[in-house]
Design an enzyme around this catalytic site. Structure first.
Site, short mmCIF file in Angstrom:
data_model
loop_
_atom_site.label_atom_id
_atom_site.label_comp_id
_atom_site.label_asym_id
_atom_site.label_seq_id
_atom_site.Cartn_x
_atom_site.Cartn_y
_atom_site.Cartn_z
N GLN A 180 0.83 -1.21 0.00
CA GLN A 180 0.00 0.00 0.00
C GLN A 180 0.86 1.25 0.00
O GLN A 180 0.56 2.22 -0.70
CB GLN A 180 -0.93 0.00 1.21
CG GLN A 180 -1.99 -1.05 1.18
CD GLN A 180 -2.80 -1.03 -0.10
OE1 GLN A 180 -3.45 -0.04 -0.42
NE2 GLN A 180 -2.75 -2.11 -0.85
N HIS A 191 2.11 3.00 -3.27
CA HIS A 191 1.19 3.75 -4.13
C HIS A 191 1.51 5.23 -4.12
O HIS A 191 1.50 5.90 -5.16
CB HIS A 191 -0.25 3.57 -3.64
CG HIS A 191 -0.93 2.35 -4.17
ND1 HIS A 191 -1.22 2.18 -5.50
CD2 HIS A 191 -1.39 1.24 -3.54
CE1 HIS A 191 -1.83 1.02 -5.67
NE2 HIS A 191 -1.94 0.43 -4.50
N GLU A 226 -9.95 1.03 3.96
CA GLU A 226 -10.24 0.58 2.60
C GLU A 226 -10.02 -0.93 2.48
O GLU A 226 -10.89 -1.66 2.02
CB GLU A 226 -9.33 1.33 1.63
CG GLU A 226 -9.49 0.93 0.17
CD GLU A 226 -8.46 1.58 -0.73
OE1 GLU A 226 -8.67 1.58 -1.95
OE2 GLU A 226 -7.43 2.09 -0.22
N HIS A 227 -8.84 -1.40 2.90
CA HIS A 227 -8.51 -2.83 2.89
C HIS A 227 -8.22 -3.28 4.31
O HIS A 227 -7.46 -2.62 5.03
CB HIS A 227 -7.25 -3.11 2.05
CG HIS A 227 -7.29 -2.54 0.67
ND1 HIS A 227 -6.65 -1.36 0.32
CD2 HIS A 227 -7.86 -3.00 -0.46
CE1 HIS A 227 -6.84 -1.12 -0.97
NE2 HIS A 227 -7.58 -2.09 -1.46
N ASP A 247 -6.40 -6.56 -5.70
CA ASP A 247 -6.17 -5.47 -6.65
C ASP A 247 -6.30 -5.93 -8.09
O ASP A 247 -6.67 -5.13 -8.96
CB ASP A 247 -4.76 -4.89 -6.44
CG ASP A 247 -4.72 -3.85 -5.34
OD1 ASP A 247 -5.79 -3.40 -4.91
OD2 ASP A 247 -3.61 -3.48 -4.92
N HIS A 280 -53.39 18.55 -3.35
CA HIS A 280 -53.06 17.13 -3.20
C HIS A 280 -54.30 16.36 -2.77
O HIS A 280 -54.63 15.29 -3.31
CB HIS A 280 -51.94 16.94 -2.15
CG HIS A 280 -50.57 17.21 -2.66
ND1 HIS A 280 -50.14 18.45 -3.04
CD2 HIS A 280 -49.50 16.38 -2.82
CE1 HIS A 280 -48.88 18.39 -3.41
NE2 HIS A 280 -48.47 17.14 -3.30
#
Length: 434
Positions: free
Chosen positions: A263, A266, A331-332, A365, A424
């Site tokens: 990670q 990245h 996220e993970h 991934d 209405h």
């Protein structure tokens, strides 16, 4: 490198405030990006193709005079696929097949039911007409992003999928184009940046307006997507990538260190955190980080990411680890445990949960099957991975019988008068036979 990543202990009185500070991330664009994106969006909206061509010349250094020079024919996509090595072509096909098989299970069908008086209520599910897919280009070659965004759209039944990918100085990624061929992308334009987002959102003389824009990009792309939301739908404004590993000390410290690296490489702002019940194992992972980091080609990025936003955290037990994980909402999430299955149900907030020592996030991934477009910045508390459902929409079906209108008309009339909306009430009352 021994100080490359901070050590924390969940018993410390200031732990939660320290953790919250570590998790904090400001996703708003700076003034320079904001001003540039605003100008680009206005120009593309006003002049369409001309603005797209001008920005493509300026930013991507492509000498083009018309949009025809910026659209790739299907033959070029097929040639890119055919030109791959057998090994790469087969890897793409296997990944695509697995992603497609997984997402086919997500498709939602229309439904309805009839009431005793003959009224029919239901839900009609339809696919979006047209979707735009943004794919980073140049050196940032991500064929996996093509598969993860395009395949769910096609499974959903999206009628037309338009991909935009910048090709700075004419640099094209054969893998990206091959992935587009495999995924069934309908049209590909070699444009990028905020101008590509604007073209998809507003439409130009050549590029039709889409209904939704998906796919990752840089800060300019993210800000453009944020600004056009409402005119079109977007998948999300994603933050840096994140991984949280929960360990009981039963795994291989080298494996865990490399999962943190995966990670961290990245982006310098990516976040890699380990929660562990075993202090000795934390020591072993720290030693593995120090030993393995010099061997990594992207070691400078990894080191800055780990030092800036990473942490090795000692916890008292796995119950506490899961509670902290739910606070982080990563996220993970990797459950790197000897017996992980009982702990899956304890996790309420995570984009994806990887269960056991062999369920490495990197497989997710590329080729495990579930989507790798996941909520970041703690948004897993209220959002989900990208899926087929993001490319389908639902319309309510209301077919009231004459008999049903007698009962419901009286109910609606009473409630409408209570709200002071006489038209209405009158509209409902006109259907009454009495």
């Amino acid at each position: 490198m021994s100080n490359a990543i901070r050590r924390l202990n969940a018993r410390d009185p200031e732990f939660l405030s320290t953790l919250d500070a570590l998790l904090a991330f400001e996703s708003a664009a700076d003034e320079r990006i904001d001003a540039a994106v605003s100008e680009i969006l206005r120009a593309v909206r006003a002049t369409g193709d001309a603005a797209v061509i001008e920005y493509t010349r300026r930013f991507d250094h492509l000498d083009v005079s018309s949009m025809a020079g910026l659209e790739l024919p299907h033959a070029e996509l097929k040639a890119a696929l055919d030109g791959l090595t057998v090994e790469r072509r087969e890897a793409l096909r296997v990944a695509a097949d697995r992603v497609r098989q997984y997402h086919e299970r997500q498709k939602i069908d229309s439904w309805s039911y009839m009431e005793a008086d003959g009224s029919v209520l239901g839900q009609q599910v339809t696919a979006l007409d047209r979707v735009g897919l943004y794919v980073p280009g140049g050196r940032a070659s991500y064929p996996s992003s093509v598969l993860m965004n395009a395949i769910p759209a096609k499974v959903a039944g999206v009628h037309e999928l338009i991909m935009v990918v910048p090709t700075p100085r004419g640099e094209k990624s054969p893998l990206v184009l091959a992935a587009a061929a495999i995924a069934g992308v309908d049209r590909v334009f070699t444009i990028g940046g905020a101008q590509a987002v604007a073209a998809l959102a507003y439409g130009t003389q050549t590029i039709p307006q889409v209904d939704k824009i998906v796919g990752p990009g840089n800060a300019y792309v993210a800000e453009a997507k944020r600004r056009v939301f409402g005119t079109v739908g977007i998948d999300m404004v994603a933050g840096p990538s994140e991984v949280l590993v929960i360990s009981d000390g039963s795994g291989d410290p080298d494996w865990v260190a490399m999962d943190l690296f995966a990670q961290a490489e990245h982006d310098e702002l990516a976040q890699s955190i380990l929660l562990c019940t075993d202090a000795g194992f934390l020591d072993a992972v720290a030693a593995a980080i120090e030993r393995l980091l010099p061997t990594m080609p992207r070691r400078e990025i990894i080191a800055k990411s780990l030092a800036g936003r990473g942490a090795l955290i000692q916890v008292d037990d796995l119950e506490q680890a899961c509670a902290i994980a739910n606070r982080i909402a990563p996220e993970h999430l990797e459950l790197s445990l000897e017996t992980p299955e009982p702990w899956v149900a304890k996790i309420r907030h995570a984009g994806a949960i990887f269960v056991g020592h062999h369920s490495v996030e990197a497989l997710g991934d590329y080729c495990a099957g579930p989507n790798h477009v996941l909520p970041t910045m703690r948004s897993a508390r209220f959002s989900s991975p990208l899926g087929v459902y993001d490319f389908q929409k639902r319309s309510s079906i209301v077919h009231i019988s004459a008999a049903g209108a007698q009962t419901l008309g009286k109910v609606a009339s009473i409630l409408a008068h209570g709200e002071g909306l006489q038209a209405h009430a009158r509209s409902a009352e006109m259907r009454l036979k009495d």
